[in-house]
Design an enzyme around this catalytic site. Structure first.
Site, PDB file in Angstrom:
ATOM      1  N   SER A 151       0.809  -1.222   0.000  1.00  0.00           N
ATOM      2  CA  SER A 151       0.000   0.000   0.000  1.00  0.00           C
ATOM      3  C   SER A 151       0.842   1.271   0.000  1.00  0.00           C
ATOM      4  O   SER A 151       0.420   2.296  -0.539  1.00  0.00           O
ATOM      5  CB  SER A 151      -0.951   0.007   1.206  1.00  0.00           C
ATOM      6  N   ASP A 178      -5.928   7.583   8.554  1.00  0.00           N
ATOM      7  CA  ASP A 178      -6.157   6.270   9.157  1.00  0.00           C
ATOM      8  C   ASP A 178      -5.132   5.928  10.233  1.00  0.00           C
ATOM      9  O   ASP A 178      -5.164   4.840  10.802  1.00  0.00           O
ATOM     10  CB  ASP A 178      -6.178   5.182   8.083  1.00  0.00           C
ATOM     11  N   HIS A 232      -1.111   4.788   7.311  1.00  0.00           N
ATOM     12  CA  HIS A 232      -0.380   5.118   6.094  1.00  0.00           C
ATOM     13  C   HIS A 232       0.160   6.544   6.169  1.00  0.00           C
ATOM     14  O   HIS A 232      -0.402   7.386   6.859  1.00  0.00           O
ATOM     15  CB  HIS A 232      -1.297   4.969   4.869  1.00  0.00           C
TER      16      HIS A 232
END
Length: 338
Positions: A82, A247, A250
């Site tokens: 990610s 979040d 990240h």
């Protein structure tokens, strides 16, 4: 120094196990498992996750340079998880791929065709699939690829030797296809907020140990590495609201920019575009070291490049970072590569 040497020994054992197809190398005592499971459950309640689809940054960057030269565009590929995909931001210009494609175009004064096959949630065993995608069109083999992987290997408890074996194989396949490879090693998971002790200490130890082992595997397979962990660690701890995304897991746009500035000099050096003023400077902690020692030291100091010298030695270098060019216009609306 004793900690660095200990990490070097363990990293070498992991890399050796990876090379011979061995299993995992145990890094923690069994007695810690109960405490860790409790901490993991508590952390999962408060550390966010993101189901957002990362912005697609594929396209041509620095298209204006095409009018100044007859040379073909450079091709840049991205693989990984990610972080490589740019999850956590919402604009193309904020993703690490767009930032590095724009920076590479500015340094080379050439257009850059960018393609990203990274998959959010990926572990190192997905790299074989990603390499297949990247090399599927033999006429469009990238000139250089960046791989960012490892965090999910730690959090999903993949045996480190298995993790390194998958990474080393991916580097070898890309190099055999004529592609330079730069690996951004496992980030420092001890900076994730809110993760408390003892899980924070364990996460830091495991991620740095994997980063060191990744460095050995990647360098001995023909790639270069850049340590991201300690580079981002102090900055994330000091400025979590700025460098973490919504979040809490990240990176934010500022966090990705910090990582991109660390990777860009090595990316350019891999293509012969960065000035090699570049004799090692011992006063800056640079030099030729056994590869496992260079790997261990790099894992403790972010922004550090490790590249192969004559075996079994490696060059440890702190390349001077430069400000990234403004990616806003070229990255928000990248043209489709021809």
């Amino acid at each position: 120094m004793p900690m660095t040497m200990s990490r070097a020994r363990v990293a070498r054992r992991i890399a050796t196990a990876a090379a011979v197809g061995g299993g995992g190398v145990g890094l923690l005592g069994v007695a810690t498992v109960g405490v860790l499971l409790t901490e993991v459950r508590l952390a999962r309640r408060t550390v966010g996750g993101s189901s957002d689809i990362p912005p697609c940054a594929d396209g041509r960057y620095g298209a204006a340079f095409a009018h100044r030269t007859d040379r073909p565009p450079l091709r840049l590929g991205f693989l990984g998880d990610s972080t490589a995909a740019g999850q956590g931001v919402h604009r193309v210009s904020q993703t690490p791929g767009a930032l590095l494609a724009s920076g590479l175009a500015a340094v080379a004064e050439l257009p850059v065709d960018f393609r990203n096959v990274a998959l959010p949630g990926a572990q190192s065993d997905d790299l074989a699939r990603q390499v297949e995608l990247m090399l599927a069109d033999g006429a469009q083999t990238p000139d250089v690829c960046v791989i960012m992987i490892g965090a999910n290997d730690v959090t999903h408890r993949m045996p480190p030797a298995q993790s390194v074996r998958h990474l080393a194989e991916a580097v070898r396949r890309l190099r055999a296809a004529g592609c330079e490879v730069v690996v951004g090693t496992c980030p420092d998971l001890g900076t994730i907020e809110p993760v408390y002790q003892p899980l924070r200490w364990v996460a830091r130890r495991l991620s740095r140990q994997l980063a060191a082992a990744q460095t050995i595997g990647a360098v001995e397979s023909g790639g270069r590495t850049v340590s991201l962990g300690d580079l981002l660690g102090p900055e994330f701890e000091a400025h979590p609201r700025e460098l973490f995304g919504p979040d809490n897991y990240h990176p934010s746009a500022e966090g990705y920019a910090t990582a991109a500035m660390a990777v860009l000099p090595t990316l350019c050096a891999a293509l012969g575009l960065w000035p090699d003023e570049e004799r090692p400077e011992p006063a800056r902690g640079e030099g030729i070291l056994p590869v496992e020692q260079a790997a261990a030291e790099a894992a403790s100091e972010g922004g550090t490049e490790v590249t192969a010298s004559r075996a079994p030695w490696a060059l440890l270098k702190h390349r001077r970072r430069r400000q990234l060019p403004d990616a806003e216009e070229s990255a928000d609306r990248p043209s489709v590569p021809r």
